[in-house]
Design a protein around this motif. Structure first.
Motif, PDB file in Angstrom:
ATOM      1  N   ASP A  15      42.485  33.951  39.569  1.00 37.73           N
ATOM      2  CA  ASP A  15      43.523  33.230  38.843  1.00 37.73           C
ATOM      3  C   ASP A  15      42.862  32.277  37.848  1.00 37.73           C
ATOM      4  N   PHE A  16      42.819  32.680  36.597  1.00 31.48           N
ATOM      5  CA  PHE A  16      42.172  31.862  35.570  1.00 31.48           C
ATOM      6  C   PHE A  16      42.927  30.572  35.283  1.00 31.48           C
ATOM      7  N   THR A  17      44.181  30.509  35.678  1.00 32.91           N
ATOM      8  CA  THR A  17      44.974  29.301  35.428  1.00 32.91           C
ATOM      9  C   THR A  17      44.823  28.274  36.549  1.00 32.91           C
ATOM     10  N   SER A  18      44.115  28.625  37.609  1.00 29.77           N
ATOM     11  CA  SER A  18      43.960  27.729  38.753  1.00 29.77           C
ATOM     12  C   SER A  18      43.034  26.558  38.436  1.00 29.77           C
ATOM     13  N   GLU A  19      43.339  25.425  39.005  1.00 27.50           N
ATOM     14  CA  GLU A  19      42.462  24.264  38.852  1.00 27.50           C
ATOM     15  C   GLU A  19      41.147  24.464  39.606  1.00 27.50           C
ATOM     16  N   LYS A  20      41.124  25.452  40.499  1.00 34.68           N
ATOM     17  CA  LYS A  20      39.917  25.728  41.288  1.00 34.68           C
ATOM     18  C   LYS A  20      39.151  26.941  40.756  1.00 34.68           C
ATOM     19  N   ILE A  21      39.396  27.294  39.493  1.00 28.61           N
ATOM     20  CA  ILE A  21      38.797  28.507  38.949  1.00 28.61           C
ATOM     21  C   ILE A  21      37.272  28.473  38.998  1.00 28.61           C
ATOM     22  N   GLU A  22      36.650  27.351  38.673  1.00 29.31           N
ATOM     23  CA  GLU A  22      35.181  27.321  38.686  1.00 29.31           C
ATOM     24  C   GLU A  22      34.648  27.507  40.101  1.00 29.31           C
ATOM     25  N   GLU A  23      35.329  26.945  41.061  1.00 22.43           N
ATOM     26  CA  GLU A  23      34.930  27.116  42.457  1.00 22.43           C
ATOM     27  C   GLU A  23      34.965  28.586  42.857  1.00 22.43           C
ATOM     28  N   ARG A  24      35.994  29.304  42.393  1.00 15.94           N
ATOM     29  CA  ARG A  24      36.129  30.725  42.719  1.00 15.94           C
ATOM     30  C   ARG A  24      35.074  31.564  42.008  1.00 15.94           C
ATOM     31  N   LEU A  25      34.771  31.211  40.766  1.00 11.42           N
ATOM     32  CA  LEU A  25      33.728  31.938  40.038  1.00 11.42           C
ATOM     33  C   LEU A  25      32.368  31.726  40.697  1.00 11.42           C
ATOM     34  N   GLN A  26      32.098  30.507  41.145  1.00  4.34           N
ATOM     35  CA  GLN A  26      30.849  30.217  41.848  1.00  4.34           C
ATOM     36  C   GLN A  26      30.759  31.054  43.128  1.00  4.34           C
ATOM     37  N   TYR A  27      31.876  31.116  43.842  1.00  6.71           N
ATOM     38  CA  TYR A  27      31.916  31.882  45.091  1.00  6.71           C
ATOM     39  C   TYR A  27      31.604  33.356  44.835  1.00  6.71           C
ATOM     40  N   TYR A  28      32.291  33.941  43.845  1.00  5.40           N
ATOM     41  CA  TYR A  28      32.116  35.368  43.596  1.00  5.40           C
ATOM     42  C   TYR A  28      30.748  35.693  42.999  1.00  5.40           C
ATOM     43  N   LYS A  29      30.162  34.761  42.278  1.00  8.67           N
ATOM     44  CA  LYS A  29      28.821  34.992  41.731  1.00  8.67           C
ATOM     45  C   LYS A  29      27.818  35.167  42.869  1.00  8.67           C
ATOM     46  N   LYS A  30      28.020  34.439  43.943  1.00  6.51           N
ATOM     47  CA  LYS A  30      27.134  34.529  45.109  1.00  6.51           C
ATOM     48  C   LYS A  30      27.516  35.686  46.032  1.00  6.51           C
ATOM     49  N   GLU A  31      28.777  36.087  45.975  1.00  8.09           N
ATOM     50  CA  GLU A  31      29.308  37.065  46.929  1.00  8.09           C
ATOM     51  C   GLU A  31      28.705  38.454  46.757  1.00  8.09           C
ATOM     52  N   SER A  32      28.582  38.924  45.502  1.00 11.41           N
ATOM     53  CA  SER A  32      28.105  40.297  45.297  1.00 11.41           C
ATOM     54  C   SER A  32      27.521  40.484  43.902  1.00 11.41           C
ATOM     55  N   SER A  33      26.363  41.127  43.847  1.00  9.67           N
ATOM     56  CA  SER A  33      25.746  41.429  42.546  1.00  9.67           C
ATOM     57  C   SER A  33      26.484  42.558  41.836  1.00  9.67           C
ATOM     58  N   LYS A  34      27.338  43.273  42.553  1.00  4.82           N
ATOM     59  CA  LYS A  34      28.100  44.362  41.932  1.00  4.82           C
ATOM     60  C   LYS A  34      29.348  43.866  41.205  1.00  4.82           C
ATOM     61  N   LEU A  35      29.725  42.612  41.418  1.00  7.50           N
ATOM     62  CA  LEU A  35      30.880  42.071  40.690  1.00  7.50           C
ATOM     63  C   LEU A  35      30.418  41.702  39.284  1.00  7.50           C
ATOM     64  N   LYS A  36      30.916  42.415  38.294  1.00  8.85           N
ATOM     65  CA  LYS A  36      30.441  42.260  36.927  1.00  8.85           C
ATOM     66  C   LYS A  36      31.377  41.463  36.028  1.00  8.85           C
ATOM     67  N   GLY A  37      32.660  41.452  36.361  1.00  6.65           N
ATOM     68  CA  GLY A  37      33.606  40.757  35.506  1.00  6.65           C
ATOM     69  C   GLY A  37      34.989  40.736  36.108  1.00  6.65           C
ATOM     70  N   PHE A  38      35.948  40.336  35.277  1.00  5.43           N
ATOM     71  CA  PHE A  38      37.326  40.174  35.758  1.00  5.43           C
ATOM     72  C   PHE A  38      38.323  40.723  34.749  1.00  5.43           C
ATOM     73  N   ARG A  39      39.563  40.901  35.243  1.00  5.68           N
ATOM     74  CA  ARG A  39      40.662  41.354  34.386  1.00  5.68           C
ATOM     75  C   ARG A  39      41.949  40.736  34.896  1.00  5.68           C
ATOM     76  N   HIS A  40      42.867  40.495  33.961  1.00  8.70           N
ATOM     77  CA  HIS A  40      44.218  40.088  34.317  1.00  8.70           C
ATOM     78  C   HIS A  40      45.175  41.088  33.686  1.00  8.70           C
ATOM     79  N   LEU A  41      46.284  41.372  34.356  1.00 12.25           N
ATOM     80  CA  LEU A  41      47.254  42.348  33.845  1.00 12.25           C
ATOM     81  C   LEU A  41      48.114  41.709  32.754  1.00 12.25           C
ATOM     82  N   VAL A  42      47.470  41.383  31.652  1.00  8.69           N
ATOM     83  CA  VAL A  42      48.160  40.702  30.547  1.00  8.69           C
ATOM     84  C   VAL A  42      49.296  41.559  29.997  1.00  8.69           C
ATOM     85  N   GLN A  43      49.161  42.876  30.063  1.00  4.82           N
ATOM     86  CA  GLN A  43      50.224  43.754  29.558  1.00  4.82           C
ATOM     87  C   GLN A  43      51.555  43.497  30.264  1.00  4.82           C
TER      88      GLN A  43
END
Length: 283
Positions: free
Chosen positions: A88-116
């Motif tokens: 959730d890019f709109t979350s106030e905790k977005i940086e915390e989540r990005l930090q978590y996922y950066k450590k979680e897996s080297s296979k996580l390369k990026g993100f997407r939102h269903l903007v359509q």
């Protein structure tokens, strides 16, 4: 670029899901070919038959549970070279989540939102959303842009705001192939391509055409636009499997691109069929 990925053919866009009629309401009755679960065991042999060495799996549901589900599958299946998840890019905790996922897996390369699916055509320009996107480069994550043509003007302004962020446009921004309409989609795609960090996926093409009557010939003018705009250096082959099954099969989807590129050099063909995805997602 890792040694094992150097000469690989990569499918830069596919999905997995455990089908749930309550959750997956986007899979309508007319899409009955995909109203079931699709998991790595279903794709592995298909990739082998089509001489594809690995894939990038992309989120289909806007939850962190989806991200975790895909990372779990990637951990157990070597052919999954990368994951594009959701936060959730709109979350106030977005940086915390990005930090978590950066450590979680080297296979996580990026993100997407269903903007359509967002009713606001200017959603990409929302301040709270952009605050989250602004953090992606810090953690070396990519962003997949999923939009309809009507959202392209906002997308142009969006990428302009983040000149150093790596973006890729999914499904060529879903041009109106069934209606045979090029303009103003073509002009907007050319505008997007002016930004060197923006790539484009040659995916989801047949599902924007008439599912039962499409021909390769009618797709050529749309491919001409993106090849002219992005060149073979910023385009990636993607199957959009299993969604593509509503209008064809994996072999046909791949052939659209390989037939189109028959007159291209070997280097250009390999770039589109694998090298660009490897470079963009750091596979």
């Amino acid at each position: 670029m890792s040694v094992e990925c150097r000469d690989m053919n990569i499918d830069a866009h596919q999905h997995f899901w455990n089908y749930d009629p309550v959750k997956d309401t986007w899979i309508t009755e007319e899409m009955k070919a995909i109203r079931r679960s699709f998991l790595p065991k279903d794709l592995k042999m298909v990739l082998k038959e089509n001489e594809i060495d690995g894939s990038v799996v992309v989120q289909a549901a806007p939850t962190e549970e989806e991200t975790d589900f895909l990372l779990e599958l990637a951990a157990k299946n070597d052919f999954i070279k990368g994951v594009v998840g959701w936060v959730d890019f709109t979350s106030e905790k977005i940086e915390e989540r990005l930090q978590y996922y950066k450590k979680e897996s080297s296979k996580l390369k990026g993100f997407r939102h269903l903007v359509q699916d967002e009713p606001d055509e200017q959603f990409l320009l929302r301040e709270d959303f952009c605050n989250g996107i602004n953090l992606l480069q810090k953690y070396d994550f990519t962003y997949d842009i999923l939009i309809y043509p009507k959202q392209l003007p906002a997308a142009v302004e969006f990428v302009k705001r983040f000149p150093n962020q790596k973006f890729v446009v999914d499904h060529m921004a879903k041009p109106c192939i069934k209606a045979g309409t090029l303009s103003p989609w073509d002009e907007h795609m050319k505008e997007l391509a002016e930004y060197p960090k923006v790539y484009c996926k040659l995916s989801g093409i047949i599902t924007e055409a008439d599912w039962h009557k499409w021909t390769e010939k009618e797709l050529i003018s749309y491919l001409d636009v993106v090849f002219d705009a992005f060149s073979s250096d910023r385009l990636m082959f993607g199957s959009d499997w299993p969604v593509c099954l509503v209008a064809g099969n994996y072999r046909k989807v791949k052939q659209i691109i390989t037939h189109y590129m028959q007159v291209f050099s070997g280097r250009e063909q390999q770039a589109v069929m694998g090298q660009n995805a490897i470079k963009f997602y750091q596979l």
